[in-house]
Write an enzyme that holds these catalytic residues in place. Structure first.
Site, PDB file in Angstrom:
ATOM      1  N   ARG A  69      -0.875 -19.704  29.489  1.00  0.00           N
ATOM      2  CA  ARG A  69       0.069 -18.632  29.175  1.00  0.00           C
ATOM      3  C   ARG A  69      -0.688 -17.336  28.900  1.00  0.00           C
ATOM      4  O   ARG A  69      -0.239 -16.247  29.264  1.00  0.00           O
ATOM      5  CB  ARG A  69       0.910 -19.042  27.963  1.00  0.00           C
ATOM      6  CG  ARG A  69       2.154 -18.207  27.730  1.00  0.00           C
ATOM      7  CD  ARG A  69       2.994 -18.801  26.598  1.00  0.00           C
ATOM      8  NE  ARG A  69       3.880 -19.845  27.079  1.00  0.00           N
ATOM      9  CZ  ARG A  69       4.599 -20.641  26.295  1.00  0.00           C
ATOM     10  NH1 ARG A  69       4.497 -20.527  24.974  1.00  0.00           N
ATOM     11  NH2 ARG A  69       5.393 -21.555  26.807  1.00  0.00           N
ATOM     12  N   GLU A  78       1.238 -26.906  35.039  1.00  0.00           N
ATOM     13  CA  GLU A  78       2.583 -27.422  35.294  1.00  0.00           C
ATOM     14  C   GLU A  78       2.546 -28.853  35.812  1.00  0.00           C
ATOM     15  O   GLU A  78       3.384 -29.679  35.440  1.00  0.00           O
ATOM     16  CB  GLU A  78       3.323 -26.526  36.283  1.00  0.00           C
ATOM     17  CG  GLU A  78       3.748 -25.183  35.707  1.00  0.00           C
ATOM     18  CD  GLU A  78       4.731 -25.308  34.550  1.00  0.00           C
ATOM     19  OE1 GLU A  78       5.388 -26.361  34.430  1.00  0.00           O
ATOM     20  OE2 GLU A  78       4.827 -24.366  33.756  1.00  0.00           O
ATOM     21  N   THR A  97       4.088 -35.280  30.309  1.00  0.00           N
ATOM     22  CA  THR A  97       3.056 -35.224  29.262  1.00  0.00           C
ATOM     23  C   THR A  97       3.329 -34.048  28.330  1.00  0.00           C
ATOM     24  O   THR A  97       3.721 -32.980  28.775  1.00  0.00           O
ATOM     25  CB  THR A  97       1.657 -35.060  29.891  1.00  0.00           C
ATOM     26  OG1 THR A  97       1.507 -35.985  30.972  1.00  0.00           O
ATOM     27  CG2 THR A  97       0.570 -35.320  28.875  1.00  0.00           C
ATOM     28  N   TYR A 136       0.174 -41.307  35.842  1.00  0.00           N
ATOM     29  CA  TYR A 136       0.843 -40.824  37.053  1.00  0.00           C
ATOM     30  C   TYR A 136      -0.187 -40.191  37.997  1.00  0.00           C
ATOM     31  O   TYR A 136      -0.139 -39.010  38.322  1.00  0.00           O
ATOM     32  CB  TYR A 136       1.953 -39.826  36.711  1.00  0.00           C
ATOM     33  CG  TYR A 136       3.049 -40.405  35.855  1.00  0.00           C
ATOM     34  CD1 TYR A 136       4.148 -41.037  36.423  1.00  0.00           C
ATOM     35  CD2 TYR A 136       2.968 -40.332  34.462  1.00  0.00           C
ATOM     36  CE1 TYR A 136       5.145 -41.597  35.627  1.00  0.00           C
ATOM     37  CE2 TYR A 136       3.968 -40.888  33.663  1.00  0.00           C
ATOM     38  CZ  TYR A 136       5.049 -41.513  34.261  1.00  0.00           C
ATOM     39  OH  TYR A 136       6.038 -42.060  33.472  1.00  0.00           O
ATOM     40  N   TYR A 160      11.127 -27.160  40.924  1.00  0.00           N
ATOM     41  CA  TYR A 160      10.767 -26.670  39.599  1.00  0.00           C
ATOM     42  C   TYR A 160       9.368 -26.048  39.590  1.00  0.00           C
ATOM     43  O   TYR A 160       9.175 -24.927  39.104  1.00  0.00           O
ATOM     44  CB  TYR A 160      10.832 -27.779  38.542  1.00  0.00           C
ATOM     45  CG  TYR A 160      10.084 -27.387  37.297  1.00  0.00           C
ATOM     46  CD1 TYR A 160      10.607 -26.414  36.443  1.00  0.00           C
ATOM     47  CD2 TYR A 160       8.820 -27.900  37.015  1.00  0.00           C
ATOM     48  CE1 TYR A 160       9.902 -25.987  35.325  1.00  0.00           C
ATOM     49  CE2 TYR A 160       8.112 -27.488  35.908  1.00  0.00           C
ATOM     50  CZ  TYR A 160       8.663 -26.527  35.064  1.00  0.00           C
ATOM     51  OH  TYR A 160       7.948 -26.097  33.982  1.00  0.00           O
ATOM     52  N   ASP A 217      13.639 -27.318  34.757  1.00  0.00           N
ATOM     53  CA  ASP A 217      13.141 -28.651  34.411  1.00  0.00           C
ATOM     54  C   ASP A 217      14.081 -29.285  33.396  1.00  0.00           C
ATOM     55  O   ASP A 217      15.194 -28.785  33.160  1.00  0.00           O
ATOM     56  CB  ASP A 217      11.714 -28.561  33.878  1.00  0.00           C
ATOM     57  CG  ASP A 217      11.635 -27.848  32.528  1.00  0.00           C
ATOM     58  OD1 ASP A 217      12.641 -27.230  32.099  1.00  0.00           O
ATOM     59  OD2 ASP A 217      10.561 -27.915  31.888  1.00  0.00           O
ATOM     60  N   CYS A 247      15.857 -26.780  20.926  1.00  0.00           N
ATOM     61  CA  CYS A 247      16.845 -27.658  21.558  1.00  0.00           C
ATOM     62  C   CYS A 247      16.085 -28.849  22.136  1.00  0.00           C
ATOM     63  O   CYS A 247      16.009 -29.037  23.350  1.00  0.00           O
ATOM     64  CB  CYS A 247      17.591 -26.884  22.645  1.00  0.00           C
ATOM     65  SG  CYS A 247      19.219 -27.535  23.037  1.00  0.00           S
ATOM     66  N   CYS A 304      19.807 -26.371  15.460  1.00  0.00           N
ATOM     67  CA  CYS A 304      20.784 -25.335  15.832  1.00  0.00           C
ATOM     68  C   CYS A 304      20.691 -24.087  14.956  1.00  0.00           C
ATOM     69  O   CYS A 304      20.863 -22.968  15.445  1.00  0.00           O
ATOM     70  CB  CYS A 304      22.196 -25.908  15.782  1.00  0.00           C
ATOM     71  SG  CYS A 304      22.526 -27.122  17.082  1.00  0.00           S
TER      72      CYS A 304
END
Length: 377
Positions: free
Chosen positions: A48, A60, A66, A105, A143, A161, A217, A225
């Site tokens: 980032r 990504e 993960t 994976y 995505y 995603d 979320c 919330c």
């Protein structure tokens, strides 16, 4: 009492007004509070802070299946070893698998190399700049293509995603099954139109949506919330539907397989074998194992017959590993060979070749899947 009733009245009136917003209006009103929240609460991440295309792409792919906290160390190690696309395209497969060890994976890593080769051959060692061209690369779906296009190239392209599906479906109180591709495509279209209408910075907007789903979320457990920048406009919250949205079809029940794992050791040497080139954990190395559970006496008999040597067998702690559709329940035994064998001598089995490596070789040269980490030193 009258003051409390008046406050309740104002709250009810506000909820009525928020209920009456169209989807377009609700989406438009979501952008500014989201960006303001992100400016305060965004986590610092290397990809980032430095959103160059290669870094965004690698991060990504690693972040699929993960958590961010787990990825950081792997990302730093990967970038240090393979700082650019050309180095990724040229790395030996086994070295790549070792770099990827622990992330699971492994097809993700294989596709990274395949895509890197395409980039070297067709795009001068760079990632293509358009969403459409990114989609053509192995291992890149809608995505990931959207994430690279919006974050790295700042193009008005959505990246949808699981986090984004969850937060937007709650914001709009969608009760459609978010595992359906038709619902994902509908959300991509809605966000694309939003980006074209409001023109938020694509890099910041995409990252903020992901961050909201990761921190507030959240995917597992109750959403926070009262900490959400959308608490006044989230339709699922207003309609008291947060617990039942998003809607997801029931997961496929995993098949449970019982396996017995063998830690065969001769001094500092440990026996491993290579899995077949296709199927589960294709082409990776593993500790020898067989289907079913066996007693200590049975294990001793099996390996004394194979190795033609007297052996010592001891029970180790059990293990469990969950794949997407299979769950391994494992019991394990240490099989101790009492005399030194010639290093790397091949021992033939019905399933393939078993060979011995030193602990240092196991740590540096051979990718051992997480399924066996319980018994790795």
């Amino acid at each position: 009492m009258e003051q409390l009733n008046f406050l309740d009245y104002l709250l009810d009136q506000n909820n009525i007004e928020m209920k009456q917003l169209s989807e377009t209006e609700r989406l438009d009103q979501s952008v500014q509070p989201l960006l303001e929240w992100f400016e305060v609460f965004a986590r610092t991440m290397p990809w980032r802070s430095n959103p160059e295309p290669y870094w965004v792409w690698i991060s990504e792919i690693m972040l699929q299946q993960t958590r961010v906290e787990a990825v950081r160390a792997y990302f730093d190690r990967f970038i240090a070893a393979l700082p650019n696309i050309e180095s990724l395209a040229n790395i030996e497969d086994e070295k790549l698998m070792k770099l990827w060890e622990g992330l699971g994976y492994y097809s993700r890593a294989r596709n990274l190399k395949k895509a890197a080769i395409v980039c070297v051959e067709q795009y001068h060692g760079e990632l293509p700049r358009t969403y459409e061209e990114l989609l053509k690369l192995p291992g890149i779906g809608s995505y990931t293509a959207g994430a690279i296009a919006s974050i790295a190239y700042e193009q008005e392209v959505p990246a949808v995603d699981g986090n984004v599906l969850r937060v937007i479906s709650r914001l709009l109180a969608w009760e459609e099954d978010i595992t359906k591709q038709s619902v994902k495509r509908k959300m991509e279209a809605a966000l694309l139109e939003l980006m074209k209408r409001v023109h938020p910075n694509p890099r910041t907007f995409t990252a903020a949506l992901m961050e909201l789903g990761a921190l507030v979320c959240i995917p597992n457990g109750a959403p926070c919330c009262m900490e959400c920048p959308w608490k006044s406009i989230c339709l699922a919250r207003i309609q008291k539907k947060v617990e039942r949205i998003p809607v997801k079809k029931k997961k496929i029940v995993r098949k449970i397989e019982e396996r017995t794992v063998f830690l065969i050791q001769d001094g500092d040497l440990t026996a491993i074998k290579k899995r077949p080139s296709t199927g589960l954990l294709a082409g990776l190395y593993e500790l020898p194992n067989i289907e079913g559970f066996y007693s200590e006496q049975e294990v001793k008999r099996i390996w004394e017959e194979k190795l033609k040597l007297p052996l010592t067998v001891e029970r180790l702690k059990d293990g469990k590993h969950i794949f997407s559709h299979i769950e391994w329940h494992m019991q394990a035994y240490r099989v101790i060979i009492p005399k030194i064998l010639e290093q790397n001598k091949l021992l033939r089995e019905q399933e393939g070749e078993l060979f011995f490596v030193t602990q240092e070789e196991l740590n540096t040269n051979y990718a051992l899947p997480n399924a066996f980490k319980t018994w790795k030193k």
